[in-house]
Structures are given as structure tokens and as C-alpha cells.
Design an enzyme around this catalytic site. Structure first.
Site, mmCIF file in Angstrom:
data_model
loop_
_atom_site.group_PDB
_atom_site.id
_atom_site.type_symbol
_atom_site.label_atom_id
_atom_site.label_comp_id
_atom_site.label_asym_id
_atom_site.label_seq_id
_atom_site.Cartn_x
_atom_site.Cartn_y
_atom_site.Cartn_z
ATOM 1 C CG HIS A 192 -0.334 0.210 2.529
ATOM 2 N ND1 HIS A 192 -0.011 -0.827 3.377
ATOM 3 C CD2 HIS A 192 0.029 1.344 3.172
ATOM 4 C CE1 HIS A 192 0.507 -0.339 4.485
ATOM 5 N NE2 HIS A 192 0.545 0.982 4.380
ATOM 6 C CG ASP A 222 0.070 -4.195 2.871
ATOM 7 O OD1 ASP A 222 0.248 -3.527 1.835
ATOM 8 O OD2 ASP A 222 -0.032 -3.681 4.006
ATOM 9 C CB SER A 305 3.347 1.410 6.208
ATOM 10 O OG SER A 305 2.185 1.660 6.965
#
Length: 460
Positions: A192, A222, A305
Site C-alpha cells: 500500500h 501487502d 509502514s
């Protein structure tokens, strides 16, 4: 007495006695005033006839031996203005009375102030001339090394291999984190972070920035891999084994929360095997990530992230991927960390990264069935129909071979209970294609155990 004297004939005792002229004036008696012609002053010093006939006062009668029968005579003392003590005297000013106390105090105070000022000036001048400066006590500098298993030691080991990603796309830009996998310049991050990217810039801990290219990504896990070219001195991070992680183990997270690069936070593993789903923005489920996650209380925020979660040996045990915030309906909802962060286990990340580097795509383990995601009971129910009206159990697939049928409810995987379709997918994707699994199935009120060998499907 005043200069103006009365003009009437003076009393007899005021008459000047004979023999008191200028030449015979007694010592200390002031000279007569000079004639000024004014009527306010004595006009003539010549004795008046009455004065001449008056007895003189030069020789006083002898009263020490009065006659026997004569009454005692009390001498009348008259004031002699020409006597030894005149009525008027010259005012020569106030007689000095000596130094008073307030004068002494004022003099002392002035002297002290003057001495203090001079002393201060001399002190400052001496300090400037001697080139001295004020120094406060301080600990001496020591060796900056830290124990390798301390947070500082882990950070020192890992920071050179952690990077910050700035991504620009058609819908705007974003920030994420990644870490170096090898000397060829491959960097692992979250899918993402680089989704729909048009330009990716990688910034190392030294501040050097280079452009990166996307190698491949998989939204189901992901995970994504990007690559940089022409960068020397890369410091790949060592990969650990997520199967060795236990609840309570200390961990360190490194990333760029809110674009604050090289941020280090610490915590523990607060849970393992936590089923987490993320994404789903597209609405068709193609971008949903299913993660059998490591849960940590190390603070993780937007921008972390893709960053590494490290154990006490500075080995990567997870890839930081998601956080849990307050409920959306809560007016006090926090946008940052509340102590619930989730990381993709490194064992899963390693397999996916290898496939992305090798082929640009990752494979997913499957059992070959379509699940009823609207089922609200306990467990994962196999649907009655598949997509486009096809059978919910793929003919010849792993599920069909194991004996799974439409309507079966799968309640356990390798003895671990599953409460819904999402959890079943997560448990399956935590394995590799070809791994054997034992499924507990509820059919028509009866429970049975089936053995399944996982198949493979291409990811998105």
C-alpha cells in the site's frame, strides 16, 4: 541691639567716662562709629555738661569697711557698655561641632560603593585579560558504544539498512519505510506504500536520496519490492525467524512516522498469530490483505509502514504494516498509535519477497473452495455456489481431493479454532503452497477431520 538709639538725653550711667577716648579705649572694645551725618547715629562724642558733672565710674568707692553705725549700703551694679564684656560682639560663624554620625555613615557608604565599583571593574578587566570563562561541572566524554542487545545497540546496527520512501502518484503523495534486502539494491516495503506510484524516491539514513523502480507487489500479502541502482555500501538487514518469536519478547521498530525519518521506538510482542485484514478500499476485495500478524505495543504510526520490527539481536522478525485506532464512530478517535501495531511475520515476508524478485509476482496457498463471507455462525462455511454460478468446490482441487463439500463448516486448522472466513484465509496464507494442513469440518451436526495439501494460485 539695633543701630538706631534713642535721641533723648541718655541716662547718666550711659555717659562715657573720662579717659575713655580713642587712645585709652580698653582692649577688645570696638572703636566708635564714624560720623555719617545721619540723625540715626550719635552726633558727637563730646561729653554733655551733665555727663561732665557726673561722677566717674573709674574708681568705685570702698565699701569693704562701712561705718559702724551706718546702714549697709548695697552697691548698685550698672551695666558698663565700655566694660570688658560689651553688649554686641562680632558674629564670626557657628563654632565647629565635630563630625556627626550620619556623615560617617554616608562617607562609609560612598567609600564602599566606590571600592566595589572599582573592584568589579578590575575583576572584569582581569578576567578578560586572562581569557578565562565560566564552566559548570559536567561528566567526562566516554566511549559511545552500547550493548548490542540494548535499544541503542539495535538501532545503531539497523539504521544504516533502513530507508524512507517518498512516493508520488496520480492521487497525491505519501511516505513509507523499507529496509535493504541485499547488495543488489532490493528493498522490501508494504504494497500500500507504493500502490499506483509514478515516482519513488528512496532516502538512506545518511541523507542520500536516489530514485527507485518497482520490482513487484502483492496486495494480498501487502508486500512489495523496489530496487535502487548505483548505490555503494548498502547495509542489508539480517532476517530472523518469526516462528521463534514469543509473547513478551522485546522488539524495536524503526521507520518514518509522519515523515520523521530514522525514528526508533521500542516495546514487546504482545500477541502472535493475530488475524488482521487491511485494505478493501476498491470494494471488490482484490486489495484486501490477510495477515497472521505479530502484535506489538511498540509505537507505530502512519509512515512506519514497511519498516522492520527487530528482535534483541537486531534481526528482522516482522514488517510493520498496520495499526488499530479508536472506533470511527468515537469522537475521540486517535489517528496515531494506541499501542496496537501489527507486523507481517518475516517468514511470510521472506517467501513473498523472493518470489517478487524472481518473477515479479507472488503465489498464494489455496484449498480450492469458495467461502460464504456472509455466514454469521462460528467457523468458515463453504458456499453453495462459486463465482459466475460455478461449483463452490473446485473440481480436482485440494479441497475436493480432501473430501470437502458445499455447506461444510470448517471450525479448526491444525487444531486452532477459526471464527470466520477471514480467519480461515489468514491461517491458510500463513503457510506455503504444498504444505499439509488438518481441517476440522462440521457437516450435518457431525464433526470430522480432513487432511489437505495446499495448492497454489497467482496473487494480485
Amino acid at each position: 541691639m539695633a543701630d538706631r538709639q534713642q535721641t533723648d538725653p541718655a541716662p547718666q550711667w550711659w555717659s562715657r567716662p573720662e579717659g575713655t577716648a580713642e587712645g585709652g579705649r580698653r582692649e577688645g572694645v570696638p572703636a566708635p562709629r564714624p560720623e555719617t551725618g545721619g540723625e540715626d547715629h550719635v552726633q558727637d562724642a563730646t561729653p554733655t555738661p551733665a555727663a561732665a558733672a557726673a561722677p566717674t565710674l573709674d574708681k568705685a568707692p570702698d565699701l569693704s569697711d562701712p561705718a559702724p553705725d551706718a546702714p549697709a549700703v548695697v552697691p548698685v551694679v550698672r551695666y558698663d557698655p565700655w566694660g570688658t564684656e560689651p553688649l554686641q560682639v562680632v558674629d564670626r560663624g557657628r563654632t565647629p561641632r565635630g563630625i556627626r554620625l550620619w556623615q560617617v555613615v554616608a562617607l562609609s557608604l560612598g567609600t564602599a560603593l566606590l571600592a566595589g565599583g572599582i573592584g568589579g571593574y578590575v575583576g572584569v578587566l582581569a578576567e578578560r585579560q586572562s581569557n578565562t570563562r565560566l564552566e559548570l561541572p559536567q561528566a567526562a566524554a566516554v566511549d559511545g558504544g552500547r550493548a548490542p542487545d540494548s535499544v541503542a545497540g539495535i538501532a545503531a546496527t539497523a539504521l544504516p539498512g533502513v530507508v524512507t520512501l517518498h512516493v508520488r502518484g496520480a492521487k497525491g503523495g505519501g511516505t513509507g519505510t523499507g529496509f535493504v534486502l541485499d547488495q543488489q539494491g532490493h528493498i522490501l516495503t508494504n504494497s500500500h506504500v507504493v500502490a499506483d506510484s509514478q515516482e519513488i524516491t528512496v532516502t538512506f539514513s545518511t541523507g542520500e536520496s536516489v530514485t527507485a523502480t518497482l520490482v513487484g507487489r502483492d496486495s494480498g500479502y501487502d508486500l512489495a519490492v523496489v530496487k535502487v541502482e548505483g548505490v555503494r555500501g548498502l547495509r542489508p538487514l539480517s532476517l530472523g525467524n518469526s516462528e521463534n518469536v514469543k509473547v513478551g519478547d522485546p522488539v524495536v521498530a524503526i521507520g518514518a512516522p509522519f515523515d520523521l525519518s530514522n525514528t526508533v521506538t521500542a516495546g514487546i510482542i504482545s500477541a502472535t498469530g493475530r488475524p488482521v485484514t487491511a485494505g478493501g478500499d476498491k470494494g471488490d476485495g482484490s486489495d484486501i490483505s490477510y495477515v497472521d500478524a505479530l502484535q506489538t505495543d511498540a509505537p507505530i504510526n502512519p509512515g512506519n509502514s514497511g519498516g522492520p520490527l527487530l528482535d534483541a539481536k537486531a534481526h528482522v522478525v516482522g514488517i510493520n504494516s498496520a495499526i488499530r485506532g479508536a472506533d470511527k464512530d468515537d469522537s475521540t478517535r486517535q489517528g496515531g498509535s494506541i499501542g496496537l501495531g501489527f507486523a507481517i511475520p518475516v517468514n511470510q515476508g521472506k517467501r513473498v519477497a523472493e518470489e517478487l524478485i524472481r518473477t515479479g509476482r507472488a503465489t498464494h496457498p489455496v484449498i480450492g473452495v469458495t467461502l460464504d463471507m456472509d455466514y454469521t455462525g462460528d467457523g468458515a462455511r463453504v458456499g453453495d455456489k462459486g463465482e459466475d454460478g460455478k461449483p463452490s468446490v473446485v473440481a480436482g482441487g485440494p479441497g475436493a481431493v480432501a473430501g470437502i463439500r458445499a455447506g461444510d463448516v470448517i471450525t479448526k486448522v491444525d487444531g486452532q479454532r477459526v471464527r470466520g472466513g477471514d480467519e480461515l484465509i489468514i491461517k491458510i496464507r500463513a503457510h506455503r503452497p504444498g504444505d499439509p494442513l488438518t481441517l476440522t469440518v462440521l457437516r450435518q451436526g457431525r464433526e470430522s477431520t480432513l487432511r489437505v495439501v495446499l495448492g497454489s494460485a497467482n496473487g494480485s
